[in-house]
Design a protein around this motif. Structure first.
Motif: not given
Length: 242
Positions: A110-130
């Protein structure tokens, strides 16, 4: 060229994810603790790495800073893959063990996803291996199951929040996989274990098709609807799910 960041890049699933992404034309940045293993991945080409321990303080900020130092300003894919287990009863865990396993397995994604939001533009994907244990408890690994249950719900809520930013989320639920996960804990591979290649194949296919969730194997989706069934019953029917 598209860029992807993969945590847990030197493990069984992570290493194969790095290879699969590079084969599809990505520049991949791997995150891991073991520099010598990360260095070996350089031979694949189009690979950079960040050496760090995800249990450290301010690790998300460190990773973001390292990306900028590498000249990376955009990510098309972020794969939160890192995780580990502790095989002992909860009452035998130290405070540090409990804090670290929840941090690495559930909070850092969660922290990494939040911190990297400036890198994640529209159309990008975040994957969580659960893991399938997000739905079925395995008493041998109580803290691990708890962290994956937490990550499941955190990812569901992040999907809702990121949707407004045009960022997709994909949740991945594998059953037990033949990796160091078991050998590190002095456990044999359970009967019915799947190969890490099977998991990576499904993840890559899910990315290509824009899937919101994938189960490996597909029948594992049954456990999503049977959260109150005893784990022993499910284990006897379809095999352990972690």
């Amino acid at each position: 060229m598209k860029t992807a960041l993969v945590t847990g890049a030197t493990g069984g699933i992570g290493r194969l994810l790095v290879r699969a992404l590079i084969e599809r034309g990505y520049h991949v940045v791997g995150v891991g603790r073991r520099k010598e293993r990360l260095e070996k991945l350089k031979s694949l080409g189009n690979f950079d790495y960040i050496v760090t321990d995800l249990s450290e303080n301010n690790v998300a900020e460190k990773i973001a800073g390292s990306l900028r130092a590498l000249g990376v300003d955009k990510l098309e894919v972020l794969i939160n893959n890192a995780g580990y287990a502790i095989r002992k009863p909860l009452l035998e865990h130290s405070d540090e063990e409990l804090q670290n396993i929840f941090k690495v397995n559930a909070l850092v994604p969660v922290e990494l996803t939040r911190e990297l939001l400036p890198f994640l533009k529209e159309g990008s994907t975040v994957v969580f291996v659960i893991s399938g244990v997000a739905f079925v408890n395995v008493p041998e690994l109580p803290s691990y199951c708890s962290t994956k249950g937490a990550l499941h719900y955190l990812a569901i809520n992040l999907e809702r929040e990121l949707k407004d930013k045009g960022i997709r989320v994909m949740r991945v639920y594998p059953k037990q996989v033949k990796t160091e996960f078991f050998t590190r804990n002095g456990m044999p591979y359970p009967k019915g274990s799947i190969e890490p290649e099977d998991v990576v194949r499904v993840i890559m296919k899910g990315l290509e098709k824009g899937k919101r969730e994938v189960f490996v194997p597909s029948y594992l989706k049954l456990v999503k609807y049977l959260p109150n069934w005893p784990s022993s019953l499910i284990a006897s029917g379809i095999g352990w799910v972690y």
